[in-house]
Scaffold this motif. Structure first.
Motif, PDB file in Angstrom:
ATOM      1  N   ARG A 122       0.816  -1.221   0.096  1.00  0.00           N
ATOM      2  CA  ARG A 122       0.084  -0.041  -0.072  1.00  0.00           C
ATOM      3  C   ARG A 122       0.923   1.143   0.120  1.00  0.00           C
ATOM      4  O   ARG A 122       1.906   1.454   0.669  1.00  0.00           O
ATOM      5  N   ALA A 123       0.357   2.167  -1.009  1.00  0.00           N
ATOM      6  CA  ALA A 123       1.169   3.435  -0.950  1.00  0.00           C
ATOM      7  C   ALA A 123       0.665   4.376  -0.011  1.00  0.00           C
ATOM      8  O   ALA A 123      -0.485   4.005   0.699  1.00  0.00           O
ATOM      9  N   SER A 124       1.463   5.496   0.403  1.00  0.00           N
ATOM     10  CA  SER A 124       0.935   6.471   1.536  1.00  0.00           C
ATOM     11  C   SER A 124      -0.380   6.923   1.079  1.00  0.00           C
ATOM     12  O   SER A 124      -1.215   7.523   2.048  1.00  0.00           O
ATOM     13  N   ASP A 125      -0.800   7.185  -0.246  1.00  0.00           N
ATOM     14  CA  ASP A 125      -2.117   7.886  -0.425  1.00  0.00           C
ATOM     15  C   ASP A 125      -3.164   6.307  -0.633  1.00  0.00           C
ATOM     16  O   ASP A 125      -4.464   6.793  -1.023  1.00  0.00           O
ATOM     17  N   GLY A 126      -2.983   5.307  -0.159  1.00  0.00           N
ATOM     18  CA  GLY A 126      -3.789   4.463  -0.018  1.00  0.00           C
ATOM     19  C   GLY A 126      -4.033   3.374  -1.287  1.00  0.00           C
ATOM     20  O   GLY A 126      -4.795   2.391  -1.205  1.00  0.00           O
ATOM     21  N   GLY A 127      -3.226   3.692  -2.294  1.00  0.00           N
ATOM     22  CA  GLY A 127      -3.288   3.040  -3.400  1.00  0.00           C
ATOM     23  C   GLY A 127      -2.222   1.960  -3.513  1.00  0.00           C
ATOM     24  O   GLY A 127      -1.677   1.697  -2.397  1.00  0.00           O
ATOM     25  N   ALA A 128      -2.115   1.235  -4.503  1.00  0.00           N
ATOM     26  CA  ALA A 128      -1.259   0.413  -4.656  1.00  0.00           C
ATOM     27  C   ALA A 128       0.295   0.736  -5.319  1.00  0.00           C
ATOM     28  O   ALA A 128       0.250   1.412  -6.081  1.00  0.00           O
ATOM     29  N   ARG A 129       1.200   0.031  -5.068  1.00  0.00           N
ATOM     30  CA  ARG A 129       2.620   0.103  -5.558  1.00  0.00           C
ATOM     31  C   ARG A 129       3.275  -0.952  -5.350  1.00  0.00           C
ATOM     32  O   ARG A 129       3.297  -1.980  -4.345  1.00  0.00           O
ATOM     33  N   PHE A 130       4.274  -1.277  -6.371  1.00  0.00           N
ATOM     34  CA  PHE A 130       5.093  -2.502  -6.422  1.00  0.00           C
ATOM     35  C   PHE A 130       6.319  -2.268  -5.234  1.00  0.00           C
ATOM     36  O   PHE A 130       7.008  -1.294  -5.106  1.00  0.00           O
ATOM     37  N   ALA A 131       6.499  -3.463  -4.653  1.00  0.00           N
ATOM     38  CA  ALA A 131       7.728  -3.430  -3.497  1.00  0.00           C
ATOM     39  C   ALA A 131       9.068  -3.195  -4.304  1.00  0.00           C
ATOM     40  O   ALA A 131       9.827  -2.538  -3.746  1.00  0.00           O
TER      41      ALA A 131
END
Length: 746
Positions: A122-131
């Protein structure tokens, strides 16, 4: 990273891939313990069933992904498909447009399947991001390669591949995707690689060279593709360089290899010399060198000059080194003899007597350019030879030769302080030879430099100190040279005591450079990309008028003030210093018209106080490259005029590779309403380059065109410069500056 490398190589078996052969992103991934173990173990399982060489980056990550999913008892293929959709949602621009049909242009929500914490977080904005970005590249490449395989042998496949290559040429992240796509095709549809490489419609300057580079790096072998590419090299220098870097090229081309190499030498000239030399050096094969020498025409100055420049690569090629050397040193073309002189320090295969004989012949050459080449090589010679040649060069009858000799002994970046023995020799010659009483200004600067670096400066050098000292201080502040602390402190004190405000200002900047976290001017300028900045151009002929406008621009809080070429031609470079004094906290741009002598133009402008130099009309990449080196040395940003004729992907890419900091789209005012709109050119430049683009086009503060997103820096010139009362436009200018900043921060 060092610990990871040592652990990896220390524990790997012969069948496992060495750490140095992992692509950069995988080396970064391997620094994480879990992935390091998985990647390290991937070598052996992947060897089974692999017929085209060792495991490449895509296969390693594929093994890693499938192993992790298997250990977590997740359905492998459905989970991979879900992660592909996440990657597409996060980076839709990575997909070639021709592969995306209207039905596929759905806006996927980037919601990761659960649980996949090792891949998506989870990104800081609540969305997704790859590790890790390598996983994003893997999932995108998986989808793209599958679509290409489905499209198969068709024009659509080549079109999509060309689109992918264009994106890859513009960013490192896109290049990772491109490399993985090629590796994936090698695993899943190997025949498509040759189909794409052999296609008439593949782009010769982007897609095909990149394909060959990726193949060479990842052990992908497609001999027919390499042979075909070799036959097409006359159409693209980039392609020729990629073919030369291909492993086993001599074996693939067979008897045609040597004639092919010399043909490329004749076709592409000196810009290809380093690539050919590296190719010959990497081959480490006497027979290959012999065949190439036998194909070279010594009566051709260009070919003989190449052989002279890289003589050591061919001295064991079945020829008597000294006889061949004499043929070259007696060549009637000065370029051949100068090439011998400049590469003299690398003559490891010659005996000391042969080297001494060569030095004597070159030092007595009738052409000053040959002697200058020898002067540039002085510092790399052994001490005895250096002192002998230095004495000859400093008493030469040409100031250019003398200048090159002085530059040679002060050119080292990490240890620029000259050897005391050389300093004593130089100062002894200068003090006893009457011709040194009135040297040219550019040579006098070098004498001052030697005095200051060696600590022998005296008050009678005060007149020359301001000129020589500011350049030296700029080199220290830019990090170009590293001085012992006591020598740096002495220079700073000397600068602080200078009566010249610009020198004193630079000395204070050097003293405080470690206290501030502000970026370099080059970095700051490059960050203008995607922002909105305002530049006022002083396109006037009077310095009084220019200073009046400069004060208005400062009051309006513009980002840049440009000293135009007309003003510089009329007032000299003193105009740059005068405007900088009016606006010490605003970046000053110097517009320099230069078909050649780019380095000199940069030095003149930088030492007069310019922060950014705009070169208009440089004639060659060589001129741009020397200008870039001078800009880096003196800590200024360098931008380049991009005309509509030049704004092609290949030209922009070549210029960007030289290291420039931005492009400027100017408008020829003589064309009037018949000129093309500059924003159209700016849009093309921004499409193919990630550098900031400044645009001038007769804009006024209230121009609607400034609402466009196709510029990073707007240049406003004659609407201010030709105003009856420039101060009347200050309010408009200030309003525009505030509007731009508001948009930038919105």
């Amino acid at each position: 990273m060092t610990e990871t490398r040592e652990w990896w190589d220390g524990t790997r078996r012969n069948s496992q891939i060495p750490f140095s052969r992992l692509p950069g992103p995988l080396q970064s991934l391997a620094s994480i313990p879990l992935y390091s173990q998985l990647l390290h173990s991937a070598g052996e399982p992947l060897q089974e069933g692999i017929r085209n060489g060792p495991a490449n980056g895509f296969r390693l990550v594929d093994h890693c992904v499938r192993t992790i999913l298997g250990r977590n008892a997740q359905p492998i293929e459905p989970t991979i498909e879900s992660l592909i959709q996440v990657a597409r949602a996060l980076d839709p621009n990575a997909i070639p447009p021709s592969l995306t049909t209207p039905s596929q242009k759905t806006n996927y929500r980037a919601e990761p399947p659960q649980p996949t914490p090792l891949f998506v977080e989870r990104a800081s904005d609540g969305g997704a991001r790859f590790a890790h970005d390598i996983f994003r590249a893997y999932f995108l490449a998986t989808w793209i390669s599958d679509r290409l395989a489905e499209t198969g042998r068709s024009a659509a496949t080549v079109i999509a591949f060309n689109e992918l290559a264009v994106r890859a040429s513009q960013s490192a992240a896109a290049r990772n995707v491109f490399d993985f796509v090629v590796c994936a095709l090698d695993s899943r549809a190997h025949h498509l690689i040759e189909v794409i490489a052999l296609a008439p419609s593949i782009t010769m300057d982007v897609a095909l060279p990149m394909l060959l580079e990726t193949m060479a790096t990842n052990g992908v072998l497609a001999e027919d593709a390499i042979r075909s590419s070799a036959h097409r090299c006359t159409q693209s220098q980039a392609l020729t360089k990629a073919v030369l870097a291909t492993p086993n090229l001599p074996e693939i081309l067979g008897d045609q290899h040597a004639p092919w190499v010399v043909e490329q030498l004749r076709t592409h000239g000196s810009q290809l010399w380093p690539s050919i030399a590296k190719h010959v050096e990497d081959a480490l094969n006497v027979e290959i060198s012999t065949r190439i020498v036998s194909c070279i025409d010594l009566d051709s100055p260009a070919e003989a000059a190449f052989l002279a420049r890289y003589f050591d690569l061919f001295t064991n090629a079945g020829h008597d080194p000294f006889d061949l050397l004499q043929q070259l040193v007696r060549n009637l073309d000065w370029r051949v003899r100068a090439a011998l002189a400049e590469s003299l320090p690398g003559r490891g295969t010659l005996s000391p007597p042969q080297v001494n004989s060569l030095i004597e012949q070159l030092a007595g050459d009738y052409d000053y350019k040959v002697r200058a080449g020898l002067a540039r090589a002085i510092s790399a010679l052994d001490t005895a030879a250096c002192q002998r040649v230095l004495r000859l060069m400093l008493t030469d009858n040409n100031w250019h030769v003398r200048e090159q000799a002085l530059q040679s002994i002060t050119a080292a970046r990490q240890n620029p302080v000259p050897d005391p023995a050389f300093t004593d020799q130089v100062l002894a010659i200068i003090s006893t030879d009457k011709s040194w009483l009135r040297p040219p200004v550019h040579v006098a600067k070098l004498i001052t430099r030697i005095h200051m670096l060696s600590g022998t400066t005296t008050r009678d050098l005060q007149v020359r100190e301001n000129t020589g000292l500011i350049g030296l201080l700029k080199e220290v502040r830019s990090g170009w040279i590293t001085l012992p602390p006591e020598r740096e402190q002495a220079l700073v004190r000397c600068g602080q005591e200078s009566s010249h405000w610009l020198v004193a200002r630079e000395a204070e900047a050097v003293r405080r450079r470690h206290e501030s976290g502000t970026p370099s001017i080059q970095e700051w300028y490059r960050r203008r990309r995607g922002r909105r900045s305002l530049q006022v151009a002083l396109d006037v002929h009077s310095l009084d008028r220019a200073t009046e406008i400069a004060y208005v621009a400062v009051e309006a809080d513009v980002d840049f003030i440009e000293v135009g070429d007309p003003l510089i031609k009329r007032e000299g470079i003193a105009a740059i210093e005068a405007i900088k004094q009016c606006a010490p906290d605003t970046a000053v741009v110097a517009e320099m018209m230069s078909a050649d002598w780019g380095r000199d133009q940069v030095e003149l402008a930088a030492e007069a106080g310019a922060d950014v130099i705009l070169l208009i009309g440089p004639a060659s990449m060589a001129s741009v490259s020397t200008a870039v080196a001078a800009a880096r040395r003196l800590g200024v940003a360098l931008t380049l005029d991009a005309t509509p004729e030049h704004a092609t992907p290949a030209w922009l890419r070549d210029m960007e590779r030289t290291g420039i900091d931005g492009f400027v789209v100017t408008t020829n005012i003589d064309l009037g309403v018949g000129s093309n709109h500059p924003l159209a050119t700016a849009a093309a430049v921004r499409r193919y380059s990630q550098l900031p683009v400044a645009v001038s086009g007769g804009f006024s503060p209230g121009d609607d065109a400034l609402s466009s997103d196709e510029w990073d820096i707007a240049i406003i010139g004659r609407s201010i410069a030709d105003a009856v009362a420039p101060a009347d436009t200050a309010g408009q200018l200030a309003t525009l500056a505030r509007k731009i900043r508001a948009k930038e921060h919105s």
